[in-house]
Design an enzyme around this catalytic site. Structure first.
Site, mmCIF file in Angstrom:
data_model
loop_
_atom_site.group_PDB
_atom_site.id
_atom_site.type_symbol
_atom_site.label_atom_id
_atom_site.label_comp_id
_atom_site.label_asym_id
_atom_site.label_seq_id
_atom_site.Cartn_x
_atom_site.Cartn_y
_atom_site.Cartn_z
ATOM 1 N N ALA A 1 20.061 -42.395 -14.192
ATOM 2 C CA ALA A 1 20.797 -41.303 -13.703
ATOM 3 C C ALA A 1 21.881 -41.840 -12.656
ATOM 4 O O ALA A 1 22.113 -42.935 -12.398
ATOM 5 C CB ALA A 1 19.786 -40.338 -12.802
ATOM 6 N N GLU B 1 18.111 -41.037 -6.587
ATOM 7 C CA GLU B 1 19.517 -40.564 -6.645
ATOM 8 C C GLU B 1 19.634 -39.795 -5.356
ATOM 9 O O GLU B 1 20.619 -39.696 -4.666
ATOM 10 C CB GLU B 1 19.645 -39.709 -7.924
ATOM 11 C CG GLU B 1 19.214 -40.329 -9.327
ATOM 12 C CD GLU B 1 20.010 -41.625 -9.437
ATOM 13 O OE1 GLU B 1 21.005 -41.989 -8.907
ATOM 14 O OE2 GLU B 1 19.306 -42.657 -10.094
HETATM 15 N N1 ARG Z 1 23.986 -45.751 -9.825
HETATM 16 C C1 ARG Z 1 23.217 -45.587 -10.718
HETATM 17 C C2 ARG Z 1 21.795 -45.771 -10.038
HETATM 18 O O1 ARG Z 1 21.452 -46.574 -9.652
HETATM 19 C C3 ARG Z 1 23.305 -46.269 -11.807
HETATM 20 C C4 ARG Z 1 24.754 -46.291 -12.495
HETATM 21 C C5 ARG Z 1 25.039 -47.301 -13.531
HETATM 22 N N2 ARG Z 1 25.816 -47.109 -14.225
HETATM 23 C C6 ARG Z 1 26.399 -47.860 -15.289
HETATM 24 N N3 ARG Z 1 27.050 -47.544 -16.263
HETATM 25 N N4 ARG Z 1 26.037 -48.962 -15.517
HETATM 26 O O2 ARG Z 1 21.113 -44.748 -10.092
HETATM 27 ZN ZN ZN Z 2 20.889 -46.601 -7.782
#
Ligand code: ARG
Ligand code: ZN
Length: 891
Positions: free
Chosen positions: A265, A301
């Site tokens: 997510a 999230e």
């Molecule tokens: N920030 C997101 C999470 O940890 C993950 C996003 C990763 N995106 C990617 N394209 N690798 O919830």
């Molecule tokens: Zn994250």
């Protein structure tokens, strides 16, 4: 996709961006085939000097660009594969830029893409540059105004970050929505969604008395499966208010489920976009484990809203600043939810269940990473492709490093450190050092003369440290002297000559006497059942007093540091700990270690002695009957270590013998304790309260499924009938799936086929359940490469949907050790890496990683895997993502 190798980016090369961009206005004319994007902002030079304006841009078409209203022509700028460079004439100017992207052709699922009929964005880490030309880096924080226009029928919902200012129908019949996000944010947190959805809403009151609107969007027809997600979202809001004192800073918080999504997510400000697998849940179609995964990811999230969004990362080397911290927060959230309403030993055992699951993930995913060519510190020194660094090390080990700070400071001081962090950095893009500085300021006050200076080495060193333990007991003095020795061998591409000075390891320990009674520890005026040692030197000793007889050590309680412990002691001591340790984590660990020893010795060709086997059986016997254990905990402690964790401990790695040896012990335990498994099974079949994924019910179901598995694997003749009945009578997916997987893994051909056919008939219209149908077959011991190939031709299979590709191809390559560790298996793996790479390099690189540890396997496998890697490397047009993995693996 690029054919040349990507440049390596180093942490020390960080340069601030020369311009500031306070406000961004984006207008979208949305359509799947092509979307027009109009971007407008004012850039002002930070130091007043006129400098080139370098904008990132990938896979998009530039249509118009103007500065201060003057249109530029091709001579005025430089445009290449990486982006656009402009030469402004003033230090402050207005830029307007029109570009085009093609969502329908976007199979990478980064930037703006189509899923079903809907449009979604994914921008972290570098997807925004696939939407428009922009300084696509986390330290450029701007306020966004977003205008969305699209076909009213196709896109009745047009969503973006922040608040909806207006929604109108245009003269041409399209809908237009205008959104404004009051909080400055980096481009990676931008999001838009356009489509048609079922929406669930809930109005809540925040701790400050203000109302907030929570919304969960999903595909039409799935709206009845979002109740749990909404529940979890509200729990998340409450938990962050209560445990961290952090409030929701928005009037509206949206979650949208997407069928096609690369990861779990994404925490876009006010508009979280989720893999549908972490939103949709109901008793019929979702297992208990998935209910808990939904809870964890929704929490994760949501918690990013503060740890990630309000304070973000200065650059991507700091990724663990937000990910490690937020994983720690979601782990604590889940643990608190499990322990809700319990106290004392019961609460501790409930929390331990979560800790056991988290440590198992760390050992199965992060320890191998630390032992392979991609090993990196939680704050990496360099990378080629940032999307390859969304790793178990950044996330899971990062969370352990936060947890150690929590252990060193204690809850109260840790929270004071968090308050200090937000006081200093709210609204900023900062570094891991900034975080530790905040914690350190509190630590120094709480522990005069001490600091977190040495602790910071955890951010610099890759590899899993080893701690060797020795014990000296002096009966005359009634003292026990514990000596710990730490070492951390060079990991991955770390230079062998780079010194690795000792780490600051919080080492929690307790002691029992030879009868299993807990001892109170006395050490330099400290006293307690568990003491946390500040282990800071390469070798260090502590002398405990008032210990008349040689004690039994309970080591690394609650897994107080992400290390491996070496301590030679007889099985009888482990058996004693498995029965009597008061620390539920260490108790589980002792049982695991006992089983591990036996499995690994038989995997290496030594037949375990009758006494060794008897110790394990007697221990399991005592545990299966222990009335004080909660069902969830009992299910954990009676399970054998996973194949992956076991494999990790063989040298060289011998997957097939590990699988056989594990299965052998499973069988022995199934046979030796048959009446107990039967009794447990019957007892747990009695009550049938209305379904809830709560800890008690979920624990009972998992224990019942465990008992069923032992009966089937041991070939007990009543087993298959129990499984068939359970399958037929199941009123929830945990029971149904538990029975089906027992039949598929251990049943006969007829049961297997009947079960799978029936399951398909029931669930063919539910993609998330169909994923399970594929996974089950992918991992079944009877499945060979040929069956996987056949399943790939099934009409329901698609490489383009990451969940589906994972359910079949990844599951086979990662979790069907018997079949994948064959020449055909390796060839299949290489072939699929290449095929996936043409569609989705980020996903393909993850598949490539499955055997990046090829050099640790037994010689024959090693040679074959190396050849397979070389085949991948030789593929023309390989993406930078896969090229980086393969290159590092072969270096
Ligand atoms: N920030 C997101 C999470 O940890 C993950 C996003 C990763 N995106 C990617 N394209 N690798 O919830
Ligand atoms: Zn994250």
């Amino acid at each position: 996709m690029r054919t040349d190798t990507l440049p390596t980016i180093s942490r020390h090369d960080y340069q601030p961006y020369p311009y500031q961009i306070e406000k961004v206005r984006l207008e979208f004319d949305l359509a799947a085939e092509q979307t027009l994007v109009r971007l407008a902002f004012r850039a002002s030079s930070r130091d007043g000097q006129i400098r080139p304006l370098v904008l990132d841009g990938e896979d998009i078409e530039l249509l118009e660009v103007s500065i201060n209203g003057v249109a530029l022509t091709a001579q005025d700028y430089q445009l290449d594969e990486q982006g656009l460079t402009l030469s402004p004439q003033t230090a402050e100017f207005d830029l307007v830029l029109v570009s085009r992207c093609r969502p329908q052709d976007n199979t990478m699922l980064m930037g703006l893409y189509v899923s079903g009929k809907n449009l979604f964005t994914q921008c972290e880490a570098q997807g925004f540059r696939r939407i428009t030309f922009f300084p696509d880096r986390p330290d450029i924080m701007s306020r966004y105004e977003v205008v969305l226009r699209g076909d009213a029928k196709l896109y009745p919902y047009l969503l973006s970050n922040g608040n909806l200012l207006e929604s109108t129908t245009l003269d041409d019949g399209r809908t237009q929505a205008i959104w404004e996000d009051p909080f400055p944010k980096p481009s990676y947190l931008f999001a838009l969604v356009a489509g048609d959805f079922d929406v669930r809403e809930r109005e809540i009151k925040k701790a400050n008395g203000q109302p907030a609107l929570l919304q969960v969007y999903c595909d039409r027809g799935d709206g009845d499966k979002t109740e749990w997600a909404m529940e979890c979202l509200e729990h998340s809001v409450r938990w962050d208010e209560q445990r961290f004192g952090l409030e929701l800073d928005l009037d509206r918080f949206m979650i949208v489920a997407a069928r096609d999504f690369n990861m779990g997510a994404m925490e876009n400000k006010g508009l979280n976009i989720f893999n549908a697998a972490y939103v949709l849940a109901d008793a019929q179609s979702t297992t208990d484990a998935s209910f808990h995964a939904v809870e964890a990811v929704i929490g994760h999230e949501y918690f990013h809203n503060w740890t990630g969004n309000r304070v973000t990362c200065r650059d991507w080397f700091q990724l663990s600043l937000k990910e490690g911290l937020t994983v720690f927060r979601d782990q604590e959230f889940s643990a608190d939810m499990l322990a809700q309403g319990l106290d004392g030993a019961q609460a501790a055992s409930a929390r331990a269940v979560k800790r056991i699951d988290d440590v198992s993930v760390l050992r199965a995913a992060q320890f191998p990473e630390d032992a392979g060519p991609m090993a990196h510190p939680i704050r990496p020194e360099s990378y080629q492709e940032i999307s390859n660094f969304y790793t178990a090390t950044i996330y899971e080990k990062g969370a352990e490093v936060i947890r150690m700070q929590h252990t060193l400071l204690g809850e109260e001081n840790f929270q004071a450190g968090i308050r200090e962090y937000f006081k200093r950095h709210d609204g900023q893009a900062v570094t891991c050092d900034d975080f530790v500085d905040s914690m350190d300021s509190v630590y120094r006050q709480a522990k005069p003369g001490q600091s977190l200076e040495q602790f910071r080495r955890w951010y610099q060193q890759a590899g899993t440290p080893r701690v060797q333990v020795s014990l000296q007991h002096d009966p005359a003095a009634q003292t026990a002297t514990l000596t710990l020795r730490q070492s951390n061998a060079p990991a991955g591409i770390e230079n062998k000559s780079t010194p690795k000075p000792p780490l600051h390891i919080p080492f929690a320990l307790g002691m029992l006497d030879q009868q299993g009674t807990p001892l109170t520890l006395h050490l330099d005026g400290q006293q307690g059942d568990t003491l946390v040692l500040d282990f800071t030197e390469t070798e260090q000793s502590w002398t405990f007093t008032q210990i008349p007889e040689a004690p039994v050590l309970s080591l690394l309680r609650n897994f107080s540091a992400p290390v491996r412990v070496d301590y030679y002691r007889p099985d009888s001591e482990l058996a004693l700990l498995a029965r009597h340790d008061t620390d539920p984590f260490a108790r589980w660990e002792a049982a695991q270690l006992l089983a591990t020893r036996l499995i690994l010795s038989s995997a290496s060709g030594r037949t375990p002695s009758a006494a060794q086997l008897a110790t394990v059986v007697q221990t399991w016997h005592a545990l299966v009957q222990d009335p004080a254990l909660s069902p969830a905990y009992k299910a954990r402690i009676l399970s054998l270590p996973s194949e992956r964790e076991l494999l990790e401990q063989t040298k060289p790695m011998t997957p097939r013998t590990v699988v056989q040896a594990r299965r052998q012990l499973q069988r022995e335990l199934g046979l030796a304790l048959t009446p107990y498994w039967q009794e447990l099974y019957q007892y747990l079949s009695l009550e049938q309260a209305p379904y809830s994924p709560d800890a008690l019910q979920a624990g009972q179901r998992s224990l019942r499924n465990l008992a069923l598995n032992y009966l089937l694997v041991a070939g007990v003749n009543t087993g298959p009938q129990l499984a068939r009945n359970q399958y037929d009578q199941a009123t929830n997916m945990t029971d149904r799936m538990g029975a089906l997987s027992a039949l598929v893994n251990y049943g006969d051909e007829e049961d297997r086929q009947d079960g799978l056919d029936d399951f398909f008939q029931r669930w063919q219209d539910n993609p998330l359940v169909l994923d399970r149908w594929f996974s089950l077959q992918a991992t079944a011991p009877s499945t060979q490469v040929a069956q996987v190939r056949a399943l790939m031709l099934h009409p329901a299979f698609s490489m383009r949907n990451p969940n589906r590709a994972r359910s079949l191809i990844f599951q086979f390559c990662m979790n069907n050790m018997q079949a994948v560790h064959t020449p055909e298996g390796y060839a299949f793996w290489a072939e699929q890496v290449i095929a996936l790479d043409k569609l989705n390099p980020e996903i393909s690189a993850r598949l490539a990683r499955v055997f990046d540890n090829w050099a640790r396997f037994e010689p024959e496998a090693r040679d074959q895997l190396k050849a397979a890697l070389e085949r991948i490397q030789a593929e023309p047009g390989l993406s930078g993502n896969v090229a980086e993995i393969v290159h590092k693996a072969l270096t």
